[in-house]
Design a protein around this motif. Structure first.
Motif, PDB file in Angstrom:
ATOM      1  N   LEU A   1      -2.144  10.127   9.318  1.00 35.93           N
ATOM      2  CA  LEU A   1      -2.712  10.931   7.970  1.00 35.93           C
ATOM      3  C   LEU A   1      -4.153  11.206   8.088  1.00 35.93           C
ATOM      4  CD1 LEU A   1      -1.090   8.842   5.281  1.00 35.93           C
ATOM      5  CD2 LEU A   1      -0.621  11.157   5.793  1.00 35.93           C
ATOM      6  N   LEU A   2      -4.766  10.305   8.742  1.00 40.84           N
ATOM      7  CA  LEU A   2      -6.497  10.442   9.007  1.00 40.84           C
ATOM      8  C   LEU A   2      -6.842  11.473  10.033  1.00 40.84           C
ATOM      9  CD1 LEU A   2      -7.821   6.929   7.972  1.00 40.84           C
ATOM     10  CD2 LEU A   2      -7.932   8.800   6.599  1.00 40.84           C
TER      11      LEU A   2
ATOM     12  N   TYR B   1      -8.690   0.073   5.762  1.00 42.59           N
ATOM     13  CA  TYR B   1      -7.520   0.421   4.712  1.00 42.59           C
ATOM     14  C   TYR B   1      -6.577  -0.917   4.428  1.00 42.59           C
ATOM     15  CZ  TYR B   1      -9.428   5.033   4.609  1.00 42.59           C
ATOM     16  OH  TYR B   1     -10.472   6.054   4.643  1.00 42.59           O
TER      17      TYR B   1
ATOM     18  N   ILE C   1       1.099  -1.140   0.084  1.00 44.80           N
ATOM     19  CA  ILE C   1      -0.042   0.015   0.005  1.00 44.80           C
ATOM     20  C   ILE C   1       0.871   1.100   0.103  1.00 44.80           C
ATOM     21  CG2 ILE C   1      -1.982   1.186   1.181  1.00 44.80           C
ATOM     22  CD1 ILE C   1      -2.802  -1.381   2.366  1.00 44.80           C
TER      23      ILE C   1
ATOM     24  N   LYS D   1      -1.278   5.275   8.777  1.00 43.58           N
ATOM     25  CA  LYS D   1      -2.508   5.810   8.280  1.00 43.58           C
ATOM     26  C   LYS D   1      -3.375   6.645   9.151  1.00 43.58           C
ATOM     27  CE  LYS D   1      -5.539   5.718   4.876  1.00 43.58           C
ATOM     28  NZ  LYS D   1      -5.327   6.628   3.627  1.00 43.58           N
TER      29      LYS D   1
ATOM     30  N   GLU E   1       1.309   5.495   0.629  1.00 42.48           N
ATOM     31  CA  GLU E   1       0.689   6.334   1.273  1.00 42.48           C
ATOM     32  C   GLU E   1       1.759   7.503   1.312  1.00 42.48           C
ATOM     33  OE1 GLU E   1      -2.338   6.867   2.172  1.00 42.48           O
ATOM     34  OE2 GLU E   1      -3.201   4.898   2.605  1.00 42.48           O
ATOM     35  N   ALA E   2       1.400   8.688   0.955  1.00 45.46           N
ATOM     36  CA  ALA E   2       2.389   9.924   1.152  1.00 45.46           C
ATOM     37  C   ALA E   2       3.631   9.572   0.634  1.00 45.46           C
ATOM     38  CB  ALA E   2       2.226  10.392   2.760  1.00 45.46           C
ATOM     39  N   ASN E   3       3.821   9.105  -0.420  1.00 38.02           N
ATOM     40  CA  ASN E   3       5.176   8.851  -1.212  1.00 38.02           C
ATOM     41  C   ASN E   3       6.098   7.771  -0.287  1.00 38.02           C
ATOM     42  OD1 ASN E   3       4.845  10.553  -3.195  1.00 38.02           O
ATOM     43  ND2 ASN E   3       5.617  12.121  -1.604  1.00 38.02           N
ATOM     44  N   LYS E   4       5.334   6.790   0.346  1.00 39.31           N
ATOM     45  CA  LYS E   4       5.995   5.742   1.107  1.00 39.31           C
ATOM     46  C   LYS E   4       5.051   4.418   0.847  1.00 39.31           C
ATOM     47  CE  LYS E   4       8.134   4.297   5.559  1.00 39.31           C
ATOM     48  NZ  LYS E   4       8.179   4.713   7.107  1.00 39.31           N
ATOM     49  N   HIS E   5       5.755   3.217   0.749  1.00 37.09           N
ATOM     50  CA  HIS E   5       5.108   2.091   0.621  1.00 37.09           C
ATOM     51  C   HIS E   5       5.216   1.324   1.763  1.00 37.09           C
ATOM     52  CE1 HIS E   5       8.819  -0.056  -0.621  1.00 37.09           C
ATOM     53  NE2 HIS E   5       8.219  -0.998  -0.417  1.00 37.09           N
ATOM     54  N   TYR E   6       4.010   0.595   2.042  1.00 39.77           N
ATOM     55  CA  TYR E   6       3.920  -0.384   3.271  1.00 39.77           C
ATOM     56  C   TYR E   6       3.811  -1.841   2.710  1.00 39.77           C
ATOM     57  CZ  TYR E   6       3.895   3.834   5.756  1.00 39.77           C
ATOM     58  OH  TYR E   6       3.928   5.383   6.417  1.00 39.77           O
TER      59      TYR E   6
ATOM     60  N   TYR F   1       1.634   0.193   9.593  1.00 40.77           N
ATOM     61  CA  TYR F   1       0.957   0.670   8.383  1.00 40.77           C
ATOM     62  C   TYR F   1      -0.135   1.460   9.288  1.00 40.77           C
ATOM     63  CZ  TYR F   1      -2.437   1.772   4.779  1.00 40.77           C
ATOM     64  OH  TYR F   1      -3.595   2.228   4.268  1.00 40.77           O
TER      65      TYR F   1
END
Length: 220
Positions: free
Chosen positions: A43-44, A103, A9, A40, A11-16, A36
């Protein structure tokens, strides 16, 4: 999200990477899922959000349910055919967690979070079509079961959410459509609020997953 790699996944230029692919199966790593969810959540909900160590057991159940790990859920006493009713005291993080866990499985259809008070307010405005609306085949999580006001339309009172839950039960029995919920109330309080008939249906609709009564208020 690439449908061939739903366990990765961005998110914000990073992958998890939440696990590894083995054939067409994802072998999830719970610690990576938590990493993750923490990211997340920030971010939320803002930088003050965090995953608490004391919530690990609750999250383990929720995450294994969400990724549909049949064998682990069976050991945990969680029925994948039913929905989740997440209970606990005010401020323990129920709503945030139910918003979050959607998510981790972007390849599954997500449920919509619906505050119960919004359902009652809609009923007060447009009447019984509201009950029909939420008794449809869509996938919902009703937030704050039991603390919504009583509905009133043209001078008649209605236990709106109780009626919605009866409709959701029919959907569950006939079409296996699940429903989720959160609540601050215990089983006895839910029965007092909705009556024995609805409470009986709720036992069939939901897996009950509960925070301890002494869980801290994380909003403070």
């Amino acid at each position: 999200m690439n449908h061939r790699t739903p366990h990765i996944i961005f998110e914000a230029n990073k992958h998890y990477e939440l696990g590894k692919l083995k054939g067409n199966q994802i072998l999830y790593d719970f610690d990576k899922i938590l990493e993750y969810l923490d990211a997340k959540g920030k971010l939320l909900f803002g930088d003050k959000f965090k995953i608490y160590i004391e919530d690990r057991n609750i999250l383990y159940k929720l995450c294994n349910y969400q990724i549909r790990d049949y064998h682990t859920c069976k050991k945990l006493g969680v029925d994948l055919k039913k929905g989740i009713l997440l209970s606990g005291p005010v401020g323990c993080g129920k709503t945030s967690l139910m918003k979050l866990i959607r998510y981790i499985t972007p390849h599954y259809k997500a449920y919509e979070m619906i505050p119960t008070r919004n359902v009652t307010f809609a009923f007060n405005h447009i009447g019984y079509t509201t009950i029909q609306q939420y008794g449809d085949s869509r996938f919902y999580c009703f937030d704050d079961l039991g603390v919504e006001p009583t509905g009133r339309f043209f001078g008649k009172d209605c236990n709106v959410i109780g009626e919605v839950l009866l409709s959701r039960y029919e959907l569950f029995v006939n079409h296996r459509i699940k429903t989720h919920g959160t609540t601050n109330l215990n089983a006895q309080e839910l029965e007092e609020r909705y009556g024995n008939r609805v409470r009986s249906r709720m036992r069939e609709l939901f897996n009950l997953i509960g925070f301890d009564k002494g869980s801290r208020d994380k909003r403070k």
